[in-house]
Motif scaffolding. Structure first.
Motif, mmCIF file in Angstrom:
data_model
loop_
_atom_site.group_PDB
_atom_site.id
_atom_site.type_symbol
_atom_site.label_atom_id
_atom_site.label_comp_id
_atom_site.label_asym_id
_atom_site.label_seq_id
_atom_site.Cartn_x
_atom_site.Cartn_y
_atom_site.Cartn_z
ATOM 1 N N HIS A 5 34.816 70.108 84.124
ATOM 2 C CA HIS A 5 34.943 69.041 85.110
ATOM 3 C C HIS A 5 36.128 69.336 86.023
ATOM 4 O O HIS A 5 37.162 69.808 85.574
ATOM 5 C CB HIS A 5 35.188 67.700 84.405
ATOM 6 C CG HIS A 5 33.988 67.160 83.700
ATOM 7 N ND1 HIS A 5 32.883 66.706 84.371
ATOM 8 C CD2 HIS A 5 33.739 66.984 82.372
ATOM 9 C CE1 HIS A 5 31.987 66.257 83.496
ATOM 10 N NE2 HIS A 5 32.485 66.426 82.279
ATOM 11 N N PRO A 6 35.997 69.039 87.306
ATOM 12 C CA PRO A 6 37.186 69.108 88.163
ATOM 13 C C PRO A 6 38.176 68.037 87.709
ATOM 14 O O PRO A 6 37.780 67.001 87.161
ATOM 15 C CB PRO A 6 36.638 68.825 89.562
ATOM 16 C CG PRO A 6 35.388 68.055 89.334
ATOM 17 C CD PRO A 6 34.809 68.589 88.053
ATOM 18 N N SER A 7 39.442 68.285 87.937
ATOM 19 C CA SER A 7 40.441 67.283 87.567
ATOM 20 C C SER A 7 40.232 66.025 88.399
ATOM 21 O O SER A 7 39.583 66.056 89.460
ATOM 22 C CB SER A 7 41.850 67.827 87.783
ATOM 23 O OG SER A 7 42.109 67.957 89.171
ATOM 24 N N ILE A 8 40.769 64.924 87.923
ATOM 25 C CA ILE A 8 40.636 63.671 88.661
ATOM 26 C C ILE A 8 41.342 63.782 90.006
ATOM 27 O O ILE A 8 40.859 63.263 91.020
ATOM 28 C CB ILE A 8 41.185 62.505 87.823
ATOM 29 C CG1 ILE A 8 40.268 62.283 86.610
ATOM 30 C CG2 ILE A 8 41.298 61.228 88.655
ATOM 31 C CD1 ILE A 8 40.685 61.149 85.713
ATOM 32 N N SER A 9 42.463 64.477 90.053
ATOM 33 C CA SER A 9 43.168 64.683 91.327
ATOM 34 C C SER A 9 42.284 65.443 92.307
ATOM 35 O O SER A 9 42.206 65.105 93.495
ATOM 36 C CB SER A 9 44.473 65.447 91.100
ATOM 37 O OG SER A 9 45.374 64.685 90.336
ATOM 38 N N GLU A 10 41.611 66.491 91.823
ATOM 39 C CA GLU A 10 40.718 67.268 92.683
ATOM 40 C C GLU A 10 39.545 66.415 93.165
ATOM 41 O O GLU A 10 39.122 66.509 94.320
ATOM 42 C CB GLU A 10 40.207 68.495 91.929
ATOM 43 C CG GLU A 10 41.288 69.522 91.648
ATOM 44 C CD GLU A 10 40.793 70.624 90.730
ATOM 45 O OE1 GLU A 10 41.427 71.696 90.709
ATOM 46 O OE2 GLU A 10 39.773 70.411 90.022
ATOM 47 N N HIS A 11 39.018 65.590 92.255
ATOM 48 C CA HIS A 11 37.899 64.723 92.635
ATOM 49 C C HIS A 11 38.322 63.744 93.728
ATOM 50 O O HIS A 11 37.597 63.541 94.704
ATOM 51 C CB HIS A 11 37.386 63.954 91.422
ATOM 52 C CG HIS A 11 36.299 62.975 91.749
ATOM 53 N ND1 HIS A 11 34.957 63.312 91.723
ATOM 54 C CD2 HIS A 11 36.353 61.670 92.142
ATOM 55 C CE1 HIS A 11 34.236 62.268 92.086
ATOM 56 N NE2 HIS A 11 35.061 61.252 92.335
ATOM 57 N N LEU A 12 39.507 63.139 93.572
ATOM 58 C CA LEU A 12 39.971 62.175 94.559
ATOM 59 C C LEU A 12 40.220 62.840 95.911
ATOM 60 O O LEU A 12 39.905 62.284 96.966
ATOM 61 C CB LEU A 12 41.240 61.488 94.064
ATOM 62 C CG LEU A 12 41.073 60.542 92.872
ATOM 63 C CD1 LEU A 12 42.430 60.025 92.411
ATOM 64 C CD2 LEU A 12 40.155 59.380 93.218
ATOM 65 N N ALA A 13 40.793 64.054 95.891
ATOM 66 C CA ALA A 13 41.036 64.778 97.140
ATOM 67 C C ALA A 13 39.714 65.085 97.836
ATOM 68 O O ALA A 13 39.584 64.929 99.058
ATOM 69 C CB ALA A 13 41.813 66.064 96.857
ATOM 70 N N SER A 14 38.716 65.511 97.061
ATOM 71 C CA SER A 14 37.391 65.788 97.622
ATOM 72 C C SER A 14 36.748 64.517 98.160
ATOM 73 O O SER A 14 36.104 64.515 99.209
ATOM 74 C CB SER A 14 36.497 66.424 96.553
ATOM 75 O OG SER A 14 35.182 66.610 97.032
ATOM 76 N N PHE A 15 36.952 63.417 97.430
ATOM 77 C CA PHE A 15 36.413 62.122 97.833
ATOM 78 C C PHE A 15 36.976 61.696 99.190
ATOM 79 O O PHE A 15 36.242 61.262 100.081
ATOM 80 C CB PHE A 15 36.751 61.091 96.755
ATOM 81 C CG PHE A 15 36.424 59.667 97.105
ATOM 82 C CD1 PHE A 15 35.109 59.234 97.168
ATOM 83 C CD2 PHE A 15 37.433 58.747 97.361
ATOM 84 C CE1 PHE A 15 34.807 57.916 97.490
ATOM 85 C CE2 PHE A 15 37.145 57.441 97.682
ATOM 86 C CZ PHE A 15 35.822 57.016 97.735
ATOM 87 N N LEU A 16 38.279 61.865 99.384
ATOM 88 C CA LEU A 16 38.908 61.482 100.645
ATOM 89 C C LEU A 16 38.502 62.415 101.778
ATOM 90 O O LEU A 16 38.260 61.986 102.906
ATOM 91 C CB LEU A 16 40.431 61.476 100.486
ATOM 92 C CG LEU A 16 41.004 60.402 99.556
ATOM 93 C CD1 LEU A 16 42.511 60.579 99.412
ATOM 94 C CD2 LEU A 16 40.693 59.003 100.076
ATOM 95 N N GLU A 17 38.419 63.725 101.483
ATOM 96 C CA GLU A 17 38.033 64.694 102.505
ATOM 97 C C GLU A 17 36.611 64.449 102.982
ATOM 98 O O GLU A 17 36.306 64.559 104.170
ATOM 99 C CB GLU A 17 38.169 66.119 101.957
ATOM 100 C CG GLU A 17 39.590 66.587 101.765
ATOM 101 C CD GLU A 17 40.332 66.756 103.084
ATOM 102 O OE1 GLU A 17 39.659 66.883 104.143
ATOM 103 O OE2 GLU A 17 41.575 66.748 103.070
ATOM 104 N N SER A 18 35.722 64.113 102.055
ATOM 105 C CA SER A 18 34.328 63.882 102.434
ATOM 106 C C SER A 18 34.196 62.652 103.320
ATOM 107 O O SER A 18 33.304 62.573 104.161
ATOM 108 C CB SER A 18 33.462 63.721 101.181
ATOM 109 O OG SER A 18 33.842 62.574 100.445
ATOM 110 N N ALA A 19 35.103 61.672 103.118
ATOM 111 C CA ALA A 19 35.070 60.481 103.965
ATOM 112 C C ALA A 19 35.580 60.790 105.367
ATOM 113 O O ALA A 19 35.176 60.159 106.337
ATOM 114 C CB ALA A 19 35.901 59.368 103.329
#
Length: 318
Positions: A5-19
């Motif tokens: 799994h990607p780390s939660i930090s990586e997931h959040l960064a990806s989440f913000l970038e996709s927005a």
């Protein structure tokens, strides 16, 4: 082959970038810190106090995503700025030098009790406690953190986090926020905790509970002044309207309300045959905020209204 799994930090960064847009800059520093915090909470899943909050990685990730906007809004209000770096860049050297004035103009500003309404397992409160332990400037602005919940849940993780960062924590369980005397009980509990040592944490003060049948007031005349900020996330139905009422009734005692409703009750907007949802807009009298039960409140209002009626009759008779 099992993919990591990607780390939660990586997931959040990806989440913000996709927005896209300004979101990465707006929430990036907070998302990074919360991601690290969530990974730490997950690592403690075998500890009894932390099982309830970290037994599901997916659930924890969802809670952290939902916490980004309300927590950033709280930071914006506490530091009177929308710059996320204000809280992050507090230097330890300034704290050691006894710096009592923030660059954001918070000099002399009163500490705020952050109150998580209808808190569930208290993810918002837990995140605030973690941030207070990481960002000295935020810790200085918090008088403490409190959770309000109608159920009696295991919140040992919050008590542990409070002790670790030396920020007062108050748990108000089995509390009915629809009770008209709830604002007074809230101020009473926080005022009582403010009178104690800064490292204290407690459950509902029995002298402030709605089971108190005495005629005592919610706080002593010379007790500490309490200022609160309300955070109400995922409130369902009538709870959202009640949160607005509590904000109005607390008046100058309440600095802000951050409200993110889950759903609105029927009647908003009103449809044919449905009742209109009315919200109390008036600030409560200080005397009313010192009463602990609905019975005391009704008695006070009856005596007040009776006195006014007698006064009107007396003037008419003259």
């Amino acid at each position: 082959m099992t993919l990591a799994h990607p780390s939660i930090s990586e997931h959040l960064a990806s989440f913000l970038e996709s927005a896209g847009g300004p979101l990465p800059n707006r929430y990036g520093p907070l998302a990074s810190e919360l991601g690290l915090a969530a990974e730490e909470w997950l690592s403690r899943r075998e500890e009894p106090a932390w099982r309830a909050v970290s037994n599901s990685r997916e659930r924890l990730l969802h809670e952290v995503e939902d916490a980004l906007v309300p927590l950033q809004a709280v930071l914006d209000d506490l530091f009177a700025t929308s710059d996320p770096k204000i809280a992050v860049n507090a230097s330890i050297e300034d704290e050691r030098e006894g710096e009592h004035c923030d660059e954001d103009g918070a000099k002399g500003a009163e500490p705020i009790w952050a109150v998580d309404l209808c808190a569930g397992k208290g993810f918002i409160a837990l995140a605030l406690l973690h941030l207070a332990g990481t960002w000295p400037r935020l810790k200085k602005r918090l008088a403490g953190v409190a959770v309000v919940e109608k159920r009696a849940l295991m919140l040992d993780h919050l008590h542990e986090a409070s002790k670790a960062v030396q920020v007062p924590f108050v748990e108000l369980s089995r509390e009915n926020i629809h009770d008209e005397a709830f604002p007074g009980r809230l101020l009473c509990s926080l005022s009582s905790s403010s009178s104690c040592d800064s490292s204290s944490n407690s459950k509902t003060n029995t002298n402030c509970s709605n089971n108190n049948s005495s005629n005592s007031l919610a706080s002593p005349p010379n007790g500490p002044s309490v200022h609160v900020g309300l955070i109400a996330v995922h409130l369902c139905g009538r709870l959202s309207a009640r949160a607005v009422e509590i904000f109005n009734q607390l008046g100058t005692h309440c600095r802000f309300l951050f409200l993110a409703p889950c759903c609105m009750p029927s009647g908003v907007p009103p449809r044919r045959g449905q009742p209109t949802v009315l919200v109390e807009t008036d600030e409560a009298e200080e005397q009313e905020l010192r009463l602990l039960t609905e019975k005391q409140l009704r008695k006070y209002r009856w005596q007040k209204n009776s006195g006014l009626l007698l006064e009107v009759r007396r003037k008419r008779a003259q």
